[in-house]
Enzyme design. Structure first.
Site, PDB file in Angstrom:
ATOM      1  N   LYS A   1       0.860  -1.179   0.000  1.00  0.00           N
ATOM      2  CA  LYS A   1       0.000   0.000   0.000  1.00  0.00           C
ATOM      3  C   LYS A   1       0.900   1.234   0.000  1.00  0.00           C
ATOM      4  CE  LYS A   1      -3.841  -0.078   2.066  1.00  0.00           C
ATOM      5  NZ  LYS A   1      -4.942  -0.143   3.060  1.00  0.00           N
TER       6      LYS A   1
ATOM      7  N   ASP B   1     -13.319   2.704  11.169  1.00  0.00           N
ATOM      8  CA  ASP B   1     -13.778   2.868   9.784  1.00  0.00           C
ATOM      9  C   ASP B   1     -14.246   1.521   9.249  1.00  0.00           C
ATOM     10  OD1 ASP B   1     -14.432   4.233   7.482  1.00  0.00           O
ATOM     11  OD2 ASP B   1     -12.427   4.109   6.612  1.00  0.00           O
TER      12      ASP B   1
END
Length: 350
Positions: A7, A102
């Protein structure tokens, strides 16, 4: 020969010391997570001016894409195992003091074996008071945020993830979110602050009432009225699945054998007139007595199962001593064992 996912932090963030520091902190936190239902983080490095997170490669698709493929909602048989996996992963994070904050379908990956893994703890934080100037206040995806995360994001605890998981569970079952998105982009206008979530059966009339209650409990606006952790949420689903198995297997079997017993009783009566002359009635009477006694005990145990489970839930919610809770759990296990034992004796006798 082993694959990893990388990432990469966008270049405009890589040049900002604040974001780099945040990324380093989050990488350290995520590296502490080691669970089959969490995507593992291995390292953080800088390459060609970019900061990169090295994490395990999961060959699969996101839960978001799975929901898109089923716009009317997933079948409970498909949704429940996924929710159990997700709750296991979140509970592991909570146990070591990490919130996700989240939780949403886009942050859950389903691998080729059908196992759900939670990923992207990118805005996780240590449980406890959060400094207002931490830069994390107000982060999250509004549609999935708990009321307290919107109103007082610096005071949230693990129950905010319980609410977000409840929103996701609702979406999995109904193919839509529990609340319509507000016209304003202001988080303060989010409907979950002032409105209770609708009943899932408003959109899916095939959902059992017990399962609808589980979703409703997870979506309580008051954190004190929700499941007090992902472990409690998980236990409620496990208990629901156990009762569904009972309803779909043992109950039809008992009804079927009861019908057979009635039919057989007529034959036994006629047979009784014959065997009296053969002095064989004693054995048949004993068999009938065994069946009747077993059915009586089976019904008694089955009737006590619901109140015992409700009592256990009340004890757990009220924070009773672990020894008291454990004793009730042992009694529940004994009742379930008795149900299996006497159901087998009754069926055999019939």
């Amino acid at each position: 020969d082993k694959k990893y996912a990388i990432k990469v932090l966008r270049s405009e963030f890589s040049a900002d010391p604040r974001f780099v520091s945040m990324l380093q902190d989050e990488a350290k936190k995520q590296a502490r997570l080691d669970h089959d239902n969490v995507v593992q983080i291995y390292d953080l490095l800088k390459w060609a001016g970019h900061y990169c997170l090295i994490q395990s490669f999961v060959n699969g698709k996101t839960l978001a894409s799975m929901i898109e493929e089923e716009p009317q909602g997933l079948k409970p048989a498909a949704a429940l195992p996924l929710m159990l996996d997700i709750l296991n992963g979140l509970d592991h994070a909570h146990e070591i003091g990490i919130l996700h904050c989240d939780v949403k379908p886009a942050n859950v990956i389903i691998d080729m074996d059908g196992r759900a893994r939670v990923t992207d703890f990118g805005i996780s934080r240590d449980i406890g008071p959060i400094a207002r100037d931490s830069g994390l206040v107000g982060v999250g995806t509004p549609e999935y945020m708990s009321p307290e995360q919107i109103i007082k994001p610096y005071e949230v605890d693990h129950r905010t993830d319980v609410f977000s998981a409840g929103v996701m569970f609702f979406e999995m079952l109904c193919g839509r979110l529990p609340f319509e998105a507000p016209q304003s982009q202001d988080n303060a206008s989010m409907p979950q602050i002032i409105m209770d979530a609708p009943d899932v059966r408003q959109f899916r009339d095939d959902i059992p009432e017990a399962l609808a209650r589980i979703v409703a409990t997870a979506l309580q606006r008051d954190p004190a009225l929700r499941f007090q952790g992902c472990a409690d949420f998980h236990l409620a689903i496990v208990d629901f699945r156990r009762r569904e198995r009972w309803r779909r297997t043992w109950l039809p079997a008992i009804i079927g054998t009861s019908i057979i017993a009635v039919i057989g009783a007529v034959g036994l009566y006629q047979w009784r007139e014959y065997v009296i002359r053969k002095n064989e009635l004693v054995q048949i009477d004993e068999t009938i007595k065994t069946a009747a006694t077993s059915m009586h005990t089976l019904c008694r145990e089955a009737n006590s199962l619901g109140p015992k489970r409700e009592g256990l839930r009340i004890l757990q919610d009220s924070g009773s001593p672990p020894e008291t809770v454990k004793n009730v759990q042992i009694k529940l296990a004994d009742i379930e064992t008795n149900i299996d034992k006497f159901a087998e004796k009754y069926t055999s006798a019939v």
